[in-house]
Design an enzyme around this catalytic site. Sequence first.
Site, PDB file in Angstrom:
ATOM      1  N   LYS A 109       0.851  -1.197   0.000  1.00 52.47           N
ATOM      2  CA  LYS A 109       0.000   0.000   0.000  1.00 52.47           C
ATOM      3  C   LYS A 109       0.882   1.240   0.000  1.00 52.47           C
ATOM      4  O   LYS A 109       1.931   1.249   0.639  1.00 52.47           O
ATOM      5  CB  LYS A 109      -0.868  -0.002   1.273  1.00 52.47           C
ATOM      6  N   GLU A 168      -8.452  12.291  12.551  1.00 51.22           N
ATOM      7  CA  GLU A 168      -7.592  11.149  12.923  1.00 51.22           C
ATOM      8  C   GLU A 168      -6.671  11.484  14.086  1.00 51.22           C
ATOM      9  O   GLU A 168      -5.805  12.360  13.996  1.00 51.22           O
ATOM     10  CB  GLU A 168      -6.767  10.699  11.702  1.00 51.22           C
TER      11      GLU A 168
HETATM   12  C1  ISC Z   1      -4.460  10.789   3.778  1.00 47.74           C
HETATM   13  C2  ISC Z   1      -5.696  11.201   4.070  1.00 47.74           C
HETATM   14  O1  ISC Z   1      -6.615  10.395   4.660  1.00 47.74           O
HETATM   15  C3  ISC Z   1      -6.261   9.213   5.324  1.00 47.74           C
HETATM   16  C4  ISC Z   1      -7.223   9.065   6.455  1.00 47.74           C
HETATM   17  C5  ISC Z   1      -8.454   8.516   6.267  1.00 47.74           C
HETATM   18  C6  ISC Z   1      -8.738   7.818   5.073  1.00 47.74           C
HETATM   19  C7  ISC Z   1      -7.765   7.605   4.151  1.00 47.74           C
HETATM   20  C8  ISC Z   1      -8.057   6.832   2.909  1.00 47.74           C
HETATM   21  O2  ISC Z   1      -9.138   6.246   2.816  1.00 47.74           O
HETATM   22  O3  ISC Z   1      -7.235   6.825   2.008  1.00 47.74           O
HETATM   23  C9  ISC Z   1      -6.362   8.051   4.370  1.00 47.74           C
HETATM   24  O4  ISC Z   1      -5.663   6.936   4.852  1.00 47.74           O
HETATM   25  C10 ISC Z   1      -6.128  12.566   3.786  1.00 47.74           C
HETATM   26  O5  ISC Z   1      -7.235  12.928   4.186  1.00 47.74           O
HETATM   27  O6  ISC Z   1      -5.355  13.345   3.197  1.00 47.74           O
END
Ligand code: ISC
Length: 396
Positions: free
Chosen positions: A161, A206
């Site tokens: 990932k 987060e």
């Molecule tokens: C990297 C981001 O989100 C992260 C946090 C929640 C969901 C995310 C996703 O689904 O990709 C990311 O991991 C951003 O908001 O810039």
Amino acid sequence: MELVRTVKIDDPGSLLEVAPHAGATLWLRGGDGMVAWGEAARFEISGPDRFDLARRWWRRFTAASRISDEVERPGSGPIMFGSFTFDDGPGTSVLIVPRVVIGRRDGIAWKTTVGDPEEPPRVPWARLPHVDWRSEPGARARWHSAVSQAVQDIKADRLEKVVLARDVRGRLAGSFDPRSAVARLTERFPSCWAFAVDGLIGASPELLAHRVGRDVTSLVLAGTAWPGGAHTLVTPKNSVEHSLAADSAIAVLEQYCDTLDVPTPHVLRLANVTHLATMITGTLRGNTDALALAGRLHPTAAVCGTPTHPARELLRSLEGLDRDRYAAPVGWQDSRGDGEWCIALRCARVSGQELRLFAGCGIVAGSSPAAEWQETEAKLGAVRDIFGVREAVGSF
Ligand SMILES: C=C(O[C@H]1C=CC=C(C(=O)O)[C@@H]1O)C(=O)O
């Protein structure tokens, strides 16, 4: 040796209304939190040791202070706010010890002063200015090729990932007042941590590391759906994306905790997107402070990838972006080591009239460039949309 004094105060009402001017530091969630102003001390750092250097500096500052604290709660007594860079370089991370802090938590309000600060003049709020968004010819094509390349690398088993991000730039047509921005963000995202720290503003959903005594919490988010998107939240792609992020946090927290509770993921609904979320709670084995935990957790696979090192190399080469303080710890810590560090997401960096918004998304084998572009658009909307709302919400 400066005196740091915390006293109990009557409930101040709206904390945002208490912030005297646009230079205030703001940290709010659900009406509680802290607003702060003035600068008793400031420390700027960069490089791979920035978290340890910051902690050392903070220990020295608190050891050199005379402390009188009649509240003795997380956030009372000496406190620093910090915002770190995502990368080891370029860019500087910053710690700020304000002269005055007004805080409220669980019905108790307090005021902390460092030295004997003068009352600053109260400056009325400025409305959010119009933003001239810069057009980005070729941005979408670059994004498509970066995501396609990342998917190819993942399918070739070079990594599992990677989180790719992009930025959007705008020029503010007038002066910017973080109080107005944070007011809009707290209204729209009441469950998020809304902040303004040294020109970084946002509403992050987060939580990287929260420590109160021996209790640790980390809210890991990864896996997203948005209105008008083609997919529901619970898909094999999102589940993989999420479990890699949760695993990366668990692997670190296990090293510091005697007990760790990892429930099954739940759905976190925000105004613009929904996320898969895992609320990890643990009990610390030793006296590890909140920033030490945040520094060790950073960067989780919610913002970097799996495995960490190859993901970091790949995102660096594919993004062509200085992430600056986006996707890195932002928060506060007190002299006991309690603190609250979020990951700076759904945020913008303001310097002078320039505004830079960031958003990223996790790329796994099942990712499609078009859907990931839409996902970044939905996430960018968190900050971009506050500039479109013209009504006043505070005391302008
Ligand atoms: C990297 C981001 O989100 C992260 C946090 C929640 C969901 C995310 C996703 O689904 O990709 C990311 O991991 C951003 O908001 O810039």
